[in-house]
Scaffold this motif. Structure first.
Motif, mmCIF file in Angstrom:
data_model
loop_
_atom_site.group_PDB
_atom_site.id
_atom_site.type_symbol
_atom_site.label_atom_id
_atom_site.label_comp_id
_atom_site.label_asym_id
_atom_site.label_seq_id
_atom_site.Cartn_x
_atom_site.Cartn_y
_atom_site.Cartn_z
ATOM 1 N N ASP A 202 0.847 -1.194 0.000
ATOM 2 C CA ASP A 202 0.000 0.000 0.000
ATOM 3 C C ASP A 202 0.882 1.243 0.000
ATOM 4 N N HIS A 370 7.474 1.276 5.914
ATOM 5 C CA HIS A 370 7.580 -0.129 6.268
ATOM 6 C C HIS A 370 8.928 -0.676 5.841
ATOM 7 N N TYR A 395 6.364 -7.553 4.418
ATOM 8 C CA TYR A 395 5.049 -6.887 4.456
ATOM 9 C C TYR A 395 4.001 -7.776 3.811
ATOM 10 N N GLU A 434 1.955 -7.019 9.477
ATOM 11 C CA GLU A 434 0.698 -7.667 9.069
ATOM 12 C C GLU A 434 0.931 -8.922 8.237
ATOM 13 N N TYR A 500 -11.961 -0.179 8.763
ATOM 14 C CA TYR A 500 -12.161 -1.374 7.925
ATOM 15 C C TYR A 500 -13.139 -2.343 8.586
ATOM 16 N N GLU A 524 -0.626 0.736 14.471
ATOM 17 C CA GLU A 524 -1.470 1.391 13.482
ATOM 18 C C GLU A 524 -2.925 1.434 13.953
ATOM 19 N N ASN A 589 -3.343 7.484 -0.176
ATOM 20 C CA ASN A 589 -3.924 7.003 1.071
ATOM 21 C C ASN A 589 -4.157 8.255 1.903
ATOM 22 N N LYS A 591 -5.112 8.669 5.063
ATOM 23 C CA LYS A 591 -5.189 8.520 6.527
ATOM 24 C C LYS A 591 -4.235 9.476 7.247
#
Ligand code: GCU
Length: 621
Positions: A202, A370, A395, A434, A500, A524, A589, A591
């Protein structure tokens, strides 16, 4: 050369050194140089920058490297030969001199509209003259190039580096000419399943020579690497080592800290290495007092001065201890994108701006996600007093059972540790983000965790995990249960309750529990909002929705007894190929608490308030 790789790295990664040894022998037999051990503290060395405008050829079908049968080119058709037609009838189908330029350092994607989505090969050429001093050695140092870099000097291959976010060196002592050198790189950022990261991320796959390129001159026997830090858990004892590289490996070396009136002399052994430990009365480095000392390391022919902070970092039960005292890590996650322009960040100014925004939020900590960010960022964190989490791009769904993928991940982790192990700000290595639980994944991560612990026992190891949820009556129970957490010093956890999954209000009935007596960093949480897009708190993509989510998240976080840090997702809106919603995302993104134009969203102030209130506390309660 006796020492093939830093003895620290040798013990930590025997397979890598064996691979390096074999490839050096192979390279030597083919007259090729090979990736050299990383040289510590370039800033303290005599260097020449090769940054600036480089000539480039964009080569989507790799015709500069392979013939139409896919066979590697070795003749003058190979772009690294930089061959010019010798007569009007000679067939030569490339020309760096008329193919345009790109800036180095810099990603190619934001330098030309036509390259924004480009993934593939770009050839870079830089000519330079260099008169080498007598009895000196010369190295080429690259801060980073994404993703693979095949490097050639004067028409000969030096070697290849894989991994887009860590540095690499080549020795060119016997290859550099006084005039007319041509350095050529084939940089390729095509994604592949076996890579690290793999095909799906991402974040934008920025390609190119993304960090500085430098010529470094050192004595024949030079100080290649060293570690000068407080011994783990102590703020009174300095412990470390020094590694020489060159013909005279057994000699006296001196460590001086003039400000503390400290001067210690030691003898290196046959491998050019010495381990040392001595008592020292030094002011510990901390976010409130980021004290850096000028540390001088000298050998017969070499002298290096580095700015080093001394601090100890450890855990005790669910507490994280900085210099022996519990601390709460008030953090934010950051991607390596420049604050005030498009594209990859790489400079001191980029680093300073991003860290100033984090400090304005009230942060004493940042999660560099990341992948390893630039050395400039970690050194700036040292100067500004910001603690750092660094991560390798293991990742989502990596090829866990592919031994080359594992070796690649290990290399990237080793290179990160070698580059930054003297930075006081750096407290946590993260080995993954993740990653779905499975036996092959556990085995893979376990090896990275062991590598980090054995290469650098002074720091903590973590990973961003995903806790499992279950309904408990009308409450939501989230439990940290991942088996890999058993091997971690600190647990990281990513949760997107209210974005989500579930509704914002479900945060009010969410309880976190853990199988482990370990500290948790909520690595996160967050929600997307387009700056300036307003509505009620139930309307997604609005600042009000994001603001409301942060308010409920903060209230939930305060209820977690073992929470010792937070790094919400994310400081600034960043480019992502996964974000296609027109008029809202437009490949960003959203956020960020700050927009991609530096505008602060309402949620910025919610987090700022939370951090103000948590200023002098060890827990956010
Ligand atoms: C994930 C991931 C991030 C991503 C974020 C998001 O948790 O770790 O890389 O950007 O969620 O979806 O915004």
């Amino acid at each position: 050369m006796k020492t093939l790789c830093g003895t620290g790295a040798l013990m930590a990664n025997p397979l890598r050194c064996l691979t390096i040894a074999i490839s050096i022998l192979a390279a030597a037999s083919q007259g090729r140089a090979q990736i050299a051990p990383l040289i510590q503290d370039l800033a303290a060395r005599s260097t020449v920058s090769l940054d600036g405008q480089w000539q480039v050829i964009v080569d989507p079908y790799d015709v500069g490297a392979f013939d139409y049968r896919g066979q590697p080119l070795k003749n003058n058709a190979a772009f690294y030969k930089n061959f010019k037609p010798q007569s009007k009838s000679e067939w030569v189908e490339y020309d760096f001199d008329t193919s345009g330029h790109l800036n180095v350092p810099g990603d190619w994607n934001t330098q030309r509209e036509s390259l924004l989505f480009y993934e593939g090969s770009v050839w870079y050429k830089r000519s330079f003259d260099y008169v080498k001093s007598a009895n000196k050695r010369v190295f080429l140092h690259f801060g980073a190039a994404n993703y693979t870099a095949s490097v050639y000097l004067n028409g000969e291959e030096l070697g290849r580096h894989e991994g887009g976010f860590t540095p690499f060196d080549f020795e060119i002592t016997d290859r550099v000419r006084p005039t007319g050198n041509f350095l050529i790189l084939r940089v390729n950022d095509a994604r592949a399943k076996e890579n690290v990261p793999t095909v799906n991320t991402d974040w934008w796959n920025y390609g190119g020579i993304t960090r500085p390129v430098t010529l470094v001159e050192v004595p024949e026997t030079f100080i290649q690497d060293y570690s000068v830090q407080f011994e783990k858990g102590s703020i009174h004892q300095v412990k470390g080592w020094l590694q020489l590289n060159g013909p005279q490996l057994r000699q006296s070396v001196t460590i001086r800290i003039p400000e503390a009136k400290l001067s210690k002399t030691f003898e290196t052994d046959d491998t050019g290495r010495v381990e040392f430990s001595f008592a020292a009365d030094l002011t510990p480095w901390s976010p409130t007092e980021p004290k850096l000392y000028s540390v001088e390391l000298s050998s017969a022919a070499d002298h290096v001065v580095d700015r080093i902070g001394f601090r100890s970092i450890s855990v005790r039960g669910t507490d994280i201890l900085l210099n022996g005292k519990p601390i709460f890590l008030r953090g934010i996650s950051i991607h390596e994108e420049a604050a005030t322009r498009a594209g990859r960040a790489w400079s001191e100014d980029d680093a300073r701006t991003l860290l100033l925004w984090a400090k304005e939020l009230g942060c004493n900590f940042v999660r560099l996600a990341h992948y390893p960010h630039s050395e400039a960022m970690v050194r700036m964190a040292d100067e500004m007093g910001v603690l750092v989490w660094e991560e390798v791009p293991v990742y989502w769904t990596i090829q866990w059972e592919n031994p080359e993928t594992l070796q690649n991940a290990k290399n990237q982790l080793s290179e990160l540790i070698t580059r930054d192990h003297n930075r006081a700000a750096l407290i946590i290595y993260s080995v993954a983000n993740e990653t779905p639980i499975s036996e092959p994944r556990n085995k893979f991560l376990s090896q990275l965790i062991q590598l980090a612990h054995s290469s650098d026992p002074t720091r903590l190891v973590s990973a961003a995990l995903q806790a499992e949820e279950s309904e408990a009556g009308n409450r939501l129970s989230v439990r940290l249960n991942d088996p890999i957490a058993n091997e971690l010093d600190v647990m990281g956890n990513n949760e997107y309750i209210g974005w989500y999954v579930h509704r914002i209000s479900d945060l009010d009935v969410t309880d976190f529990t853990s199988r482990y007596d370990k500290p948790l960093i909520m690595s996160e949480f967050g929600a997307d909002a387009l700056f300036g897009n307003h509505g009620d708190a139930q309307t997604r993509w609005t600042e009000e929705y994001q603001e409301s989510l942060y308010m409920h998240q903060v209230a939930m976080l305060r209820r977690i007894p073992f929470l010792r840090g937070t790094t919400p997702w994310v400081l600034k809106d960043f480019r992502s190929p996964r974000r296609t919603l027109p008029g809202i995302e437009d490949y960003f993104n959203r956020k960020g608490l700050v927009s991609d134009h530096g505008e602060k969203k309402k949620a910025f102030f919610v987090l700022q308030q939370f951090y103000r209130e948590s200023q002098n506390t060890q827990t956010p309660q």
